[in-house]
Design a protein around this motif. Structure first.
Motif, PDB file in Angstrom:
ATOM      1  N   TRP A 193       3.766   2.022  -4.626  1.00 17.23           N
ATOM      2  CA  TRP A 193       2.645   1.099  -4.540  1.00 17.23           C
ATOM      3  C   TRP A 193       2.649   0.354  -3.213  1.00 17.23           C
ATOM      4  O   TRP A 193       1.605   0.196  -2.566  1.00 17.23           O
ATOM      5  CB  TRP A 193       2.701   0.119  -5.703  1.00 17.23           C
ATOM      6  N   LEU A 194       3.835  -0.111  -2.790  1.00 20.25           N
ATOM      7  CA  LEU A 194       3.923  -0.805  -1.504  1.00 20.25           C
ATOM      8  C   LEU A 194       3.600   0.133  -0.349  1.00 20.25           C
ATOM      9  O   LEU A 194       2.961  -0.267   0.628  1.00 20.25           O
ATOM     10  CB  LEU A 194       5.309  -1.422  -1.332  1.00 20.25           C
TER      11      LEU A 194
ATOM     12  N   CYS B 263       1.635   2.666  -0.493  1.00 19.80           N
ATOM     13  CA  CYS B 263       0.201   2.985  -0.549  1.00 19.80           C
ATOM     14  C   CYS B 263      -0.678   1.791  -0.206  1.00 19.80           C
ATOM     15  O   CYS B 263      -1.896   1.955  -0.092  1.00 19.80           O
ATOM     16  CB  CYS B 263      -0.154   3.509  -1.932  1.00 19.80           C
ATOM     17  N   GLN B 264      -0.119   0.614  -0.059  1.00 14.91           N
ATOM     18  CA  GLN B 264      -0.920  -0.566   0.266  1.00 14.91           C
ATOM     19  C   GLN B 264      -1.666  -0.391   1.580  1.00 14.91           C
ATOM     20  O   GLN B 264      -2.754  -0.920   1.744  1.00 14.91           O
ATOM     21  CB  GLN B 264      -0.034  -1.817   0.332  1.00 14.91           C
TER      22      GLN B 264
END
Length: 169
Positions: A93-94, A96-97
Motif C-alpha cells: 500500500w505504501l 502504491c501511494q
C-alpha cells in the motif's frame, strides 16, 4: 426515622407547631441526620502469621495443560502469518501511494493471494507436525511373568453416535 435508643414521640391532636417547637424539631431532625452511624464491620483480615512448616507433607502439583502443544503452535503460526500479511499489505500500500488512485480495497485484494498461500503453508506444516507426532514407538521392558489383556468392548448407540469403550478383565 426515630433514633433506636429513643422511644417515638406520641402523635399530638394539634398538628401545628409553634415557632419554638418547629425550630427545636428542625434541630433534632438535622442532628439525627448528621449523627454518625454505629460502625458495622464489612470485612475481616486475619493477620496471624502462617506457620513456615507443618505436619502435612507437600503434595505434588502435576502440570495439566489445557491446550495441546500442537494447537498452541498452530495459533502462534497463525498470528505470525497474519502479522506478516498485514506488514506485506502495508508495504504494498505504501509503495502504491505514489501511483495513480490506488485504494486500500484494491491493495487488500492484491495481498489476498499472499495471505492464502501463507495460510495453506501453515496448515500443511501443522498437518505434517501432527502426523509426525502420531508415530510414536512405545517399548515395554518387563521382568518376571507378565500377562497383557487388551480386549476392549465397544458399543455405539444413538442417532448422534455415543461410543462406550470398556476394558474387559
Amino acid at each position: 426515622m426515630p433514633h433506636p435508643e429513643r422511644a417515638p414521640e406520641p402523635i399530638r391532636a394539634d398538628p401545628r407547631l409553634t415557632d419554638t417547637e418547629a425550630a427545636a424539631e428542625a434541630r433534632r431532625i438535622i442532628a439525627d441526620a448528621y449523627r454518625p452511624l454505629p460502625e458495622t464491620p464489612t470485612a475481616y483480615r486475619d493477620t496471624t502469621p502462617l506457620p513456615a512448616y507443618g505436619l502435612t507433607p507437600p503434595v505434588a502439583q502435576p502440570d495439566r495443560r489445557i491446550v495441546p502443544a500442537w494447537a498452541a503452535g498452530t495459533a502462534v503460526a497463525g498470528i505470525g502469518v497474519g502479522a506478516t500479511c498485514v506488514g506485506v499489505g502495508c508495504g504494498i500500500w505504501l509503495a502504491c501511494q505514489g501511483f495513480a488512485a490506488v485504494t486500500l480495497t484494491s491493495v487488500l485484494f492484491v495481498t489476498l493471494p499472499i495471505a492464502a498461500l501463507a495460510a495453506v503453508a501453515t496448515a500443511i506444516g501443522s498437518a505434517v507436525r501432527s502426523a509426525k507426532a502420531t508415530r510414536t514407538e512405545t517399548h515395554h521392558h518387563y521382568t518376571g511373568p507378565v500377562h497383557q489383556d487388551q480386549r476392549v468392548t465397544t458399543t455405539t448407540r444413538g442417532v448422534w453416535a455415543k461410543t462406550i469403550n470398556q476394558h474387559t478383565r
